[in-house]
Design a protein around this motif. Structure first.
Motif, PDB file in Angstrom:
ATOM      1  N   LEU A 255     -37.773  48.609  -2.715  1.00 40.85           N
ATOM      2  CA  LEU A 255     -36.776  49.423  -2.521  1.00 40.85           C
ATOM      3  C   LEU A 255     -35.468  48.411  -2.674  1.00 40.85           C
ATOM      4  CD1 LEU A 255     -37.809  51.637   0.283  1.00 40.85           C
ATOM      5  CD2 LEU A 255     -37.883  52.170  -2.011  1.00 40.85           C
ATOM      6  N   GLY A 256     -34.279  48.894  -2.923  1.00 41.05           N
ATOM      7  CA  GLY A 256     -32.930  48.297  -2.698  1.00 41.05           C
ATOM      8  C   GLY A 256     -32.601  47.541  -3.868  1.00 41.05           C
ATOM      9  N   PRO A 257     -31.411  46.551  -3.679  1.00 44.49           N
ATOM     10  CA  PRO A 257     -30.951  46.439  -2.405  1.00 44.49           C
ATOM     11  C   PRO A 257     -29.741  47.482  -1.933  1.00 44.49           C
ATOM     12  CG  PRO A 257     -29.733  45.120  -3.867  1.00 44.49           C
ATOM     13  CD  PRO A 257     -31.161  45.875  -4.488  1.00 44.49           C
ATOM     14  N   LEU A 258     -29.539  47.479  -0.682  1.00 43.18           N
ATOM     15  CA  LEU A 258     -28.471  48.158  -0.240  1.00 43.18           C
ATOM     16  C   LEU A 258     -27.018  47.363  -0.309  1.00 43.18           C
ATOM     17  CD1 LEU A 258     -30.091  49.953   2.910  1.00 43.18           C
ATOM     18  CD2 LEU A 258     -29.507  51.034   0.887  1.00 43.18           C
ATOM     19  N   PHE A 259     -26.125  48.212  -0.570  1.00 43.42           N
ATOM     20  CA  PHE A 259     -24.877  47.339  -0.825  1.00 43.42           C
ATOM     21  C   PHE A 259     -23.611  48.012   0.347  1.00 43.42           C
ATOM     22  CE2 PHE A 259     -26.748  47.064  -4.794  1.00 43.42           C
ATOM     23  CZ  PHE A 259     -26.122  45.853  -5.250  1.00 43.42           C
TER      24      PHE A 259
ATOM     25  N   PRO B 115     -30.563  41.879   6.451  1.00 43.23           N
ATOM     26  CA  PRO B 115     -31.835  41.582   6.793  1.00 43.23           C
ATOM     27  C   PRO B 115     -32.563  42.688   6.060  1.00 43.23           C
ATOM     28  CG  PRO B 115     -30.684  40.860   8.670  1.00 43.23           C
ATOM     29  CD  PRO B 115     -29.766  41.440   7.888  1.00 43.23           C
ATOM     30  N   VAL B 116     -32.088  44.120   6.266  1.00 43.23           N
ATOM     31  CA  VAL B 116     -32.866  45.353   5.708  1.00 43.23           C
ATOM     32  C   VAL B 116     -33.299  45.072   4.307  1.00 43.23           C
ATOM     33  CG1 VAL B 116     -30.840  46.597   5.050  1.00 43.23           C
ATOM     34  CG2 VAL B 116     -33.064  47.620   5.752  1.00 43.23           C
ATOM     35  N   ASN B 117     -32.538  44.322   3.319  1.00 45.07           N
ATOM     36  CA  ASN B 117     -32.752  44.298   2.082  1.00 45.07           C
ATOM     37  C   ASN B 117     -33.883  43.394   1.860  1.00 45.07           C
ATOM     38  OD1 ASN B 117     -30.718  45.996   1.054  1.00 45.07           O
ATOM     39  ND2 ASN B 117     -29.267  44.289   1.151  1.00 45.07           N
TER      40      ASN B 117
ATOM     41  N   GLN C 284     -24.704  38.357  -2.895  1.00 40.87           N
ATOM     42  CA  GLN C 284     -24.047  38.101  -1.469  1.00 40.87           C
ATOM     43  C   GLN C 284     -24.813  38.895  -0.234  1.00 40.87           C
ATOM     44  OE1 GLN C 284     -19.847  39.062  -1.599  1.00 40.87           O
ATOM     45  NE2 GLN C 284     -20.189  41.018  -1.125  1.00 40.87           N
ATOM     46  N   TRP C 285     -25.509  40.058  -0.776  1.00 44.40           N
ATOM     47  CA  TRP C 285     -26.257  40.665   0.312  1.00 44.40           C
ATOM     48  C   TRP C 285     -27.694  40.732   0.164  1.00 44.40           C
ATOM     49  CZ3 TRP C 285     -21.965  44.596  -1.563  1.00 44.40           C
ATOM     50  CH2 TRP C 285     -20.756  44.357  -0.719  1.00 44.40           C
ATOM     51  N   GLU C 286     -28.233  39.881  -0.637  1.00 52.23           N
ATOM     52  CA  GLU C 286     -29.687  39.747  -0.625  1.00 52.23           C
ATOM     53  C   GLU C 286     -30.082  38.395   0.152  1.00 52.23           C
ATOM     54  OE1 GLU C 286     -31.521  41.839  -4.291  1.00 52.23           O
ATOM     55  OE2 GLU C 286     -30.573  40.243  -5.091  1.00 52.23           O
ATOM     56  N   GLU C 287     -31.394  38.238   0.288  1.00 50.45           N
ATOM     57  CA  GLU C 287     -31.556  37.023   0.992  1.00 50.45           C
ATOM     58  C   GLU C 287     -31.324  35.592   0.398  1.00 50.45           C
ATOM     59  OE1 GLU C 287     -35.673  35.256   3.110  1.00 50.45           O
ATOM     60  OE2 GLU C 287     -35.828  36.597   1.441  1.00 50.45           O
TER      61      GLU C 287
END
Length: 473
Positions: A340-344, A330-332, A320-323
């Motif tokens: 790197l990542g993803p951030l959650f 968007p930072v992901n 849900q937080w990836e493209e």
């Protein structure tokens, strides 16, 4: 506070600022993406975390009453962060308080760090933590599940959260051998009092982990289950094991199972008319799912890292937080290009960003939640490395696919892949830090730090993740 029966929205953390929020300024660090030797930062993260723990020689003053030194912090107080509106531009939150849950999570890292003790006898930081926890318990009202206290140990008008006494008891038992004899007696008495309280309330609704709603919380139930299991297994003299513990364990296991909706574990439920029995299921619709607290129920609670229903939920959290996801950061996308990542974040409809006057729909990723997901990967890798069969089925398939693992992947290769996945997440946390200092959140678009500075739990989550990593590599 609202009536639990209404399941009404809880008040957000105190809000007074009218300033228009912009991402917090930060120094652009010179860290090359993915270049950090993660274990090498453990001493630094421990030192940064320790700045938020009061002692006899290091105290905090209440920012709401500057100059009134009678309200200085008591030794053992663990503040959530040293941030308050007057010293944190564009943030309207005061975190100079002690949360029972956050304090227990932090103190556990003090236990696990095994720092040198005074004359080899006891750990003064832990002795002081126990004494402060006991002071808060004595002052707690309206219930012994009160969540938040001033730095002097007085109850702050706040919510009742029954995960705190559970996590605190787990930490007290872990710390027992590092306490002096007098403090050991205090710790045992506090564990017994916490268990007595939890046995009377574990079936009841409680305020959830994110302090926004009242209901039946997957995280709280998992923390309570781990507490009861830990108490039942302990050999610490004086810890009582009431007859009600085993029935409570069995009930909570069934209750956790009832959160499964066939697709994911539901974070919060209401179950009207049956006193909180595990069925039938009635999910709470808050835009809360998939919710990161399901993963945290494994990191801090009793849900096994091999639970394929939990892994299915974790896979959907990441998606849900990836493209292409419903709550895409968007930072992901930018980070992915850097390896790197993803951030959650916390949950898809989140709006909290440290400035409750100007919430941003969709929220932002957090350092601690990202480290928690990384820890899940490390812990699972450690289990597989130790000989546990790969928990691969149709539910967990998407989770393993995110690390390039399938049913035919050899165990050692699967473990390495999971570690690499966790490393990419933690490297993203470091890359977006203010030269290693960790705030609560990162901006979901720019990656700059956001919300309160130097969040204690952010450092504790890093330390906990790296402890898990050490057994997986």
């Amino acid at each position: 506070m609202s009536d639990p029966a209404t399941n009404a929205t809880m008040p957000a953390r105190t809000n007074r600022s009218e300033a228009i929020f912009q991402p917090q300024a930060r120094v652009q660090n010179s860290i090359a993406p993915g270049s950090i030797d993660l274990p090498s930062l453990v001493p630094l993260m421990y030192a940064l975390m320790s700045r938020n723990i009061a002692s006899y020689g290091f105290t905090f003053s209440d920012p709401q009453t500057p100059g009134d030194y009678s309200k200085d912090s008591k030794p053992g107080c663990i503040i959530a962060a040293p941030s308050f509106p007057a010293n944190t531009p564009r943030v309207d939150e005061n975190y100079v308080f002690n949360w029972v849950r956050d304090g227990a999570i932090t103190a556990m890292e003090v236990v696990k760090a095994e720092m040198p003790t005074h004359l080899g006898l006891s750990d003064q930081t832990l002795n002081e933590y126990v004494e402060f926890a006991d002071l808060c318990f004595a002052n707690a009202r309206p219930t012994k599940g009160h969540a938040c206290f001033t730095i002097a140990g007085e109850p702050r008008p706040w919510t009742e959260q029954n995960d705190g006494p559970a996590l605190q008891s787990i930490t007290l038992l872990a710390a027992f051998d590092r306490l002096d004899p007098g403090t050991q007696k205090t710790a045992v008495a506090l564990v017994n009092a916490n268990v007595e309280f939890l046995l009377a309330t574990y079936k009841d609704p409680t305020t959830n982990l994110w302090e926004e709603h009242i209901g039946y919380s997957f995280f709280a139930r998992s923390a309570q289950l781990r507490c009861f299991e830990t108490v039942l297994a302990t050999s610490v003299a004086g810890v009582e094991k009431p007859n009600g513990i085993q029935p409570a364990i069995e009930w909570l296991r069934q209750a956790l199972d009832s959160h499964w909706d066939g697709n994911i574990y539901i974070s919060m439920m209401t179950i009207p008319g049956d006193g909180g029995a595990p069925s039938p299921r009635h999910p709470v619709m808050y835009g809360y799912d998939p919710n990161i607290d399901i993963v945290q129920a494994s990191v801090y609670g009793a849900v096994p890292c091999t639970d394929t229903k939990m892994l299915a939920t974790a896979a959907q959290l990441r998606a849900q937080w990836e493209e292409g996801g419903s709550a895409f950061y968007p930072v992901n996308k930018t980070d992915k290009e850097l390896g790197l990542g993803p951030l959650f974040g916390r949950y898809p409809a989140d709006t909290y960003d440290g400035d409750t006057s100007h919430p941003k729909p969709g929220g932002h990723p957090w350092a601690l939640t990202t480290c928690n997901v990384a820890e899940l990967h490390y812990t699972l890798a450690s289990e597989i490395k130790a000989g546990t069969p790969l928990p691969f089925d149709e539910l967990s398939r998407p989770f393993f696919a995110q690390s390039g693992v399938d049913a035919s992947t050899p165990a050692d290769a699967a473990a390495r892949a999971l570690v690499a996945t966790g490393d990419a997440m933690v490297q993203a946390v470091i890359y977006h830090s203010d030269d290693f200092a960790l705030s609560e959140q990162f901006d979901g678009t720019t990656g700059y730090e956001r919300s309160v500075n130097n969040l204690t739990w952010s450092y504790a989550s890093y330390l906990s993740a790296l402890r898990a990593r050490a057994t997986a590599v």
